[in-house]
Design an enzyme around this catalytic site. Structure first.
Site, PDB file in Angstrom:
ATOM      1  N   SER A   1      24.417  20.711  -3.274  1.00  0.00           N
ATOM      2  CA  SER A   1      23.416  21.783  -3.356  1.00  0.00           C
ATOM      3  C   SER A   1      22.182  21.228  -4.056  1.00  0.00           C
ATOM      4  O   SER A   1      22.278  20.327  -4.894  1.00  0.00           O
ATOM      5  CB  SER A   1      23.954  22.962  -4.159  1.00  0.00           C
TER       6      SER A   1
ATOM      7  N   TYR B   1      28.136  26.097 -11.686  1.00  0.00           N
ATOM      8  CA  TYR B   1      28.100  25.798 -10.248  1.00  0.00           C
ATOM      9  C   TYR B   1      27.261  24.548  -9.995  1.00  0.00           C
ATOM     10  O   TYR B   1      27.668  23.645  -9.254  1.00  0.00           O
ATOM     11  CB  TYR B   1      27.512  27.008  -9.504  1.00  0.00           C
TER      12      TYR B   1
END
Ligand code: NAP
Length: 248
Positions: free
Chosen positions: A143, A157
């Site tokens: 990401s 995350y």
């Protein structure tokens, strides 16, 4: 394109788009999911209606027994695995580090990091020439959060995606000489359900003006990068990263 493709978390979002695109390109596809059987079966039905071959298998990628069963099902029902997309991933509700619990950290590390390692392990045992295999390709979903850190939202995350970047670099070098290419895609802000699971369904709309292209991305736009990395078009690309972020 031909071969057998396993997409973890293939029932929704980027994984579902990757499964559909892969099947359209000729892969026999297994799409894995955790609990949303209806969504998974809908993707399988779409693929079959378009003349493709697909199965859906429920398995929690964070559970070793489930992962072993998932790969054995692929062996039995589709044949020798040639491509793995480590796509399954979760967010927890937005939260500052000062408020994070051990339970939360364990859940996100297990799903996002341990799950990718376990699935890669099973793939390598089938693909690696050192294990009698004929090679293959793995794409990991990182990401842009790995670069930006996601402060005030989900640093945990972001850190799991930093781990995926390092995992990609190390694994790519470890198995490049055994016929396996390992690469990663780093999406930016993509229109999927994941933002709702983080507690903010309208997150893409809130942040899209911070994106140089002034919009969120579509799952298909990420899937195309994934499929390219899996394909022979990317035959000399290993340990690489494609940012699909609208310039963010
Ligand atoms: P999503 O729409 O929330 O879908 C998540 C998928 O993963 C679902 O198919 C879900 O299955 C599955 N899943 C979740 N936990 C699992 C587990 N433990 N075992 C097996 N399957 C599991 O997610 P997405 O937005 O498409 O994201 C896909 C990947 O891209 C993730 O790794 C995410 O971190 C990454 N990413 C997304 C964005 C974005 O903006 N969307 C940005 C950067 C990176 P069920 O349907 O059964 O729940």
């Amino acid at each position: 394109m031909q071969g057998v493709l396993l997409v973890t978390g293939g029932s929704r979002g980027i994984g579902a788009a990757t499964a559909r695109l892969g099947a359209a390109g000729g892969y026999r596809v297994c799409l894995n999911y955790r609990g949303n059987r209806q969504a998974a079966e809908a993707v399988v039905a779409d693929i079959r209606a378009a003349g493709g071959e697909a199965i859906a298998v429920a398995a929690d990628v964070a559970d070793e027994t489930d992962v072993v069963r998932l790969f054995e099902t692929v062996d039995r029902e589709l044949g020798t695995l040639t491509a793995l997309v480590n796509n399954a991933g979760i967010l927890e509700p937005q939260c500052r580090v000062a408020d994070m619990t051990t339970e939360r950290l364990s859940r996100i590390l297990a799903a996002n990091v341990t799950g990718s390692f376990l699935c890669a392990r099973e793939a390598i045992r089938r693909m690696s020439t050192a294990h009698g295999g004929k090679g293959g390709a793995i794409v990991n979903l990182s990401s842009v959060a790995a670069r930006l850190g996601a402060p005030g939202e989900y640093v945990d995350y972001a850190a799991t995606k930093g781990a995926i970047d390092t995992f990609t670099t190390g694994l790519a070098k470890e198995v490049a000489g055994e016929g396996i290419r390992v690469n990663a895609v780093r999406p930016g802000i993509i229109h999927t359900d994941i933002h709702a699971s983080g507690g903010e369904p309208g997150r893409v709309e809130r942040l899209q003006d911070t994106v140089p292209m002034r919009r969120g991305g579509q799952a298909d736009e990420v899937a195309r990068a994934i499929l390219w990395l899996l394909s022979e078009e990317a035959s000399y690309t290993a340990g690489g990263f494609i940012d699909v972020t609208g310039g963010r």
